[in-house]
Design a protein around this motif. Structure first.
Motif, PDB file in Angstrom:
ATOM      1  N   ASP A  79     -84.242 -10.654  27.360  1.00 49.97           N
ATOM      2  CA  ASP A  79     -84.170 -11.938  26.653  1.00 49.97           C
ATOM      3  C   ASP A  79     -85.564 -12.472  26.325  1.00 49.97           C
ATOM      4  OD1 ASP A  79     -81.506 -12.060  26.485  1.00 49.97           O
ATOM      5  OD2 ASP A  79     -81.242 -13.828  27.760  1.00 49.97           O
ATOM      6  N   ALA A  80     -86.456 -12.395  27.303  1.00 54.62           N
ATOM      7  CA  ALA A  80     -87.792 -12.953  27.087  1.00 54.62           C
ATOM      8  C   ALA A  80     -88.498 -12.224  25.951  1.00 54.62           C
ATOM      9  CB  ALA A  80     -88.611 -12.867  28.372  1.00 54.62           C
ATOM     10  N   PHE A  81     -88.309 -10.915  25.872  1.00 60.70           N
ATOM     11  CA  PHE A  81     -88.973 -10.169  24.806  1.00 60.70           C
ATOM     12  C   PHE A  81     -88.383 -10.524  23.444  1.00 60.70           C
ATOM     13  CE2 PHE A  81     -89.774  -6.227  22.335  1.00 60.70           C
ATOM     14  CZ  PHE A  81     -91.157  -6.316  22.332  1.00 60.70           C
ATOM     15  N   GLN A  82     -87.088 -10.752  23.405  1.00 60.80           N
ATOM     16  CA  GLN A  82     -86.475 -11.297  22.176  1.00 60.80           C
ATOM     17  C   GLN A  82     -87.184 -12.561  21.739  1.00 60.80           C
ATOM     18  OE1 GLN A  82     -82.290 -12.169  21.987  1.00 60.80           O
ATOM     19  NE2 GLN A  82     -81.735 -10.309  23.103  1.00 60.80           N
ATOM     20  N   HIS A  83     -87.337 -13.470  22.698  1.00 59.86           N
ATOM     21  CA  HIS A  83     -87.907 -14.768  22.355  1.00 59.86           C
ATOM     22  C   HIS A  83     -89.377 -14.648  21.968  1.00 59.86           C
ATOM     23  CE1 HIS A  83     -84.637 -17.507  23.074  1.00 59.86           C
ATOM     24  NE2 HIS A  83     -84.274 -16.796  24.119  1.00 59.86           N
ATOM     25  N   ILE A  84     -90.082 -13.683  22.547  1.00 67.82           N
ATOM     26  CA  ILE A  84     -91.465 -13.467  22.125  1.00 67.82           C
ATOM     27  C   ILE A  84     -91.490 -13.139  20.637  1.00 67.82           C
ATOM     28  CG2 ILE A  84     -93.384 -11.835  22.251  1.00 67.82           C
ATOM     29  CD1 ILE A  84     -93.062 -11.745  25.222  1.00 67.82           C
ATOM     30  N   SER A 122     -99.885 -17.988  17.178  1.00 68.65           N
ATOM     31  CA  SER A 122     -98.576 -18.106  16.541  1.00 68.65           C
ATOM     32  C   SER A 122     -97.473 -18.091  17.585  1.00 68.65           C
ATOM     33  CB  SER A 122     -98.366 -16.972  15.530  1.00 68.65           C
ATOM     34  OG  SER A 122     -99.029 -17.273  14.315  1.00 68.65           O
ATOM     35  N   LEU A 123     -97.660 -17.278  18.616  1.00 66.64           N
ATOM     36  CA  LEU A 123     -96.667 -17.252  19.692  1.00 66.64           C
ATOM     37  C   LEU A 123     -96.561 -18.624  20.345  1.00 66.64           C
ATOM     38  CD1 LEU A 123     -94.732 -15.688  21.524  1.00 66.64           C
ATOM     39  CD2 LEU A 123     -96.692 -15.108  22.960  1.00 66.64           C
ATOM     40  N   VAL A 130     -90.908 -16.717  28.815  1.00 68.91           N
ATOM     41  CA  VAL A 130     -91.505 -16.041  27.668  1.00 68.91           C
ATOM     42  C   VAL A 130     -93.003 -15.873  27.877  1.00 68.91           C
ATOM     43  CG1 VAL A 130     -92.053 -16.291  25.215  1.00 68.91           C
ATOM     44  CG2 VAL A 130     -89.742 -16.778  26.033  1.00 68.91           C
ATOM     45  N   LEU A 131     -93.635 -16.948  28.361  1.00 74.09           N
ATOM     46  CA  LEU A 131     -95.081 -16.867  28.582  1.00 74.09           C
ATOM     47  C   LEU A 131     -95.399 -15.825  29.667  1.00 74.09           C
ATOM     48  CD1 LEU A 131     -97.705 -18.124  27.627  1.00 74.09           C
ATOM     49  CD2 LEU A 131     -97.568 -19.732  29.531  1.00 74.09           C
ATOM     50  N   LEU A 174    -107.832 -13.933  29.526  1.00 77.14           N
ATOM     51  CA  LEU A 174    -106.836 -14.362  28.546  1.00 77.14           C
ATOM     52  C   LEU A 174    -105.648 -15.005  29.241  1.00 77.14           C
ATOM     53  CD1 LEU A 174    -105.763 -14.526  25.707  1.00 77.14           C
ATOM     54  CD2 LEU A 174    -105.010 -12.154  25.870  1.00 77.14           C
ATOM     55  N   GLU A 175    -105.246 -14.429  30.371  1.00 82.64           N
ATOM     56  CA  GLU A 175    -104.113 -15.005  31.098  1.00 82.64           C
ATOM     57  C   GLU A 175    -104.394 -16.451  31.487  1.00 82.64           C
ATOM     58  OE1 GLU A 175    -102.706 -12.825  34.445  1.00 82.64           O
ATOM     59  OE2 GLU A 175    -101.619 -14.550  35.271  1.00 82.64           O
ATOM     60  N   THR A 176    -105.568 -16.678  32.048  1.00 84.36           N
ATOM     61  CA  THR A 176    -105.929 -18.040  32.439  1.00 84.36           C
ATOM     62  C   THR A 176    -105.933 -18.972  31.236  1.00 84.36           C
ATOM     63  OG1 THR A 176    -107.293 -17.181  34.230  1.00 84.36           O
ATOM     64  CG2 THR A 176    -107.707 -19.445  33.529  1.00 84.36           C
ATOM     65  N   TYR A 177    -106.502 -18.482  30.154  1.00 89.90           N
ATOM     66  CA  TYR A 177    -106.616 -19.357  28.991  1.00 89.90           C
ATOM     67  C   TYR A 177    -105.251 -19.612  28.354  1.00 89.90           C
ATOM     68  CZ  TYR A 177    -108.663 -21.700  25.031  1.00 89.90           C
ATOM     69  OH  TYR A 177    -108.989 -22.654  24.106  1.00 89.90           O
ATOM     70  N   LEU A 178    -104.393 -18.609  28.358  1.00 94.42           N
ATOM     71  CA  LEU A 178    -103.050 -18.804  27.805  1.00 94.42           C
ATOM     72  C   LEU A 178    -102.280 -19.854  28.603  1.00 94.42           C
ATOM     73  CD1 LEU A 178    -101.876 -15.174  26.959  1.00 94.42           C
ATOM     74  CD2 LEU A 178    -102.024 -17.096  25.368  1.00 94.42           C
ATOM     75  N   ARG A 179    -102.382 -19.754  29.922  1.00 97.35           N
ATOM     76  CA  ARG A 179    -101.653 -20.722  30.749  1.00 97.35           C
ATOM     77  C   ARG A 179    -102.208 -22.123  30.538  1.00 97.35           C
ATOM     78  NH1 ARG A 179     -97.828 -18.301  33.473  1.00 97.35           N
ATOM     79  NH2 ARG A 179     -98.139 -16.235  34.385  1.00 97.35           N
TER      80      ARG A 179
END
Lengths: 210, 210
Positions: free
Chosen positions: B163-168, A171-172, A192-193, A98-103
């Motif tokens: 902050d990052a968790f807020q933005h998530i 959605s994220l 965030v990612l 999932l990490e690879t695919y998300l990136r």
DNA sequence: AACTAAATACAGACTGGCCTGTTTGTTTTA
DNA sequence: TAAAACAAACAGGCCAGTCTGTATTTAGTT
């Protein structure tokens, strides 16, 4: 031997080839215009000019504006599929975490400027019932394959195959794309990612609640 | 005793009162039009008609279209703040769990039809540098309070102030809103929110990685 | 309190420009 | 020879911004 007229398939005859090329150029120009000036200021003459094509040619291949918008949308969907194949090869759905695919999804799809074109089109489709129907149709048939990819990715990552979790991820990414489009905060989205991926790693150990 | 002219503050003089009322009506009408027909088909005459106001009145209070858009955006931000106070009372920032606040944010802000008006404006602002500047300005000063609220909610929930968790959380809600606007899948989003809240509950036990 | 002058609120018309869809004509291909 | 691809002009409609004119409110004066 004479080949049958393939107005929408792979180009075979010289005419069909030109036609397909022209359609591609116009769709790509539509996406470019959408990225640069947004749906509000978009116009069919502007797209024709951007493609370096006369307006007569544009109206010939896309009689109505909505037709061109649908073509641009399908062009986008196809480009996403091509990006996936280009990145992960022919084993489709790809067997990656999932990490690879998300990136990948952020780098090649949601995080690219062209994704805002998709957002613009989806927003515009709200108002136009006819356009909305055609866009949803295109998205639905594409979503079949997309769903298969996500399922395989989740399975490969040892996570539960869960529709809701798929949608959380998408959605994220969508929300990040909106943020990116409006508030050109590139580094913020990277953080965030990263944070989301860190959370996902935890979930690998602790599967989500029943 | 005569009161000073307060052109933009709380209405005191009769003129200022009428002016503030008119501005409110026009901003609300702009949001309604934005929800119904989208930015593409939005026009200042349409907004004036929706507000039941002559076009002369509209041009008087908002000389340029962009002015009206900025007004509508500020109106939206204010309505969100009012919703928070109406739900959680005067203790601001509210002392509630993340789950409670997420459900509020979806029910009263992101999940409402009016949020797509905010999305439309943010998308439109990409093209217009002037409009974008003013919208970002409004959003930035509002984001100060929003950040304080999220911080308190995370702290109250025993989660790391991040902050990052807020933005998530906010990107997820934004992305859900886009999905809702385009693909009227209401129940789907409810499931997504439930799943996300279930994940958050886990995080309460297992804090996120360093 | 009455009166006046300025400022503000409102009303409606006008214009220049652009866009969408259509139509008519010309060239290339089948 | 017919059909498709391309080219360019046209017509109807709508919009943003401006302008001119009228009513209402306020401030200043006596």
């Amino acid at each position: 031997m004479s080949k049958p007229p393939e107005p929408h398939g792979a180009a075979s005859s010289r005419q069909a080839q030109r036609s397909a090329d022209m359609r591609r150029r116009l769709c790509q120009a539509a996406i470019d215009v959408l990225c640069d000036v947004g749906y509000e200021r978009l116009s069919t003459p502007l797209i024709a000019a951007r493609a370096g094509v006369s307006r007569g040619a544009q109206t010939h291949h896309f009689p109505a504006k909505a037709d061109l918008m649908v073509g641009a949308f399908r062009h986008l969907l196809q480009s996403w599929e091509e990006a996936r194949v280009a990145t992960f090869g022919t084993t489709d759905p790809p067997r990656v975490t999932l990490e690879t695919y998300l990136r990948f999804a952020w780098r090649e799809i949601f995080g690219k400027p062209s994704y805002v074109a998709a957002l613009e089109l989806m927003m515009a489709a709200r108002a136009d019932e006819r356009l909305g129907g055609q866009l949803r149709e295109a998205l639905d048939e594409w979503a079949v394959r997309r769903g298969a990819v996500w399922r395989e990715v989740l399975r490969f990552s040892g996570l539960r195959d869960d529709d809701a979790f798929q949608h959380i991820n998408m959605s994220l990414l969508r929300g990040m794309a909106v943020h990116r489009g409006f508030n050109h905060a590139e580094s913020e989205n990277e953080a965030v990612l990263d944070e989301w991926i860190a959370l996902v790693r935890h979930m690998g150990v602790v599967p989500p609640a029943p």
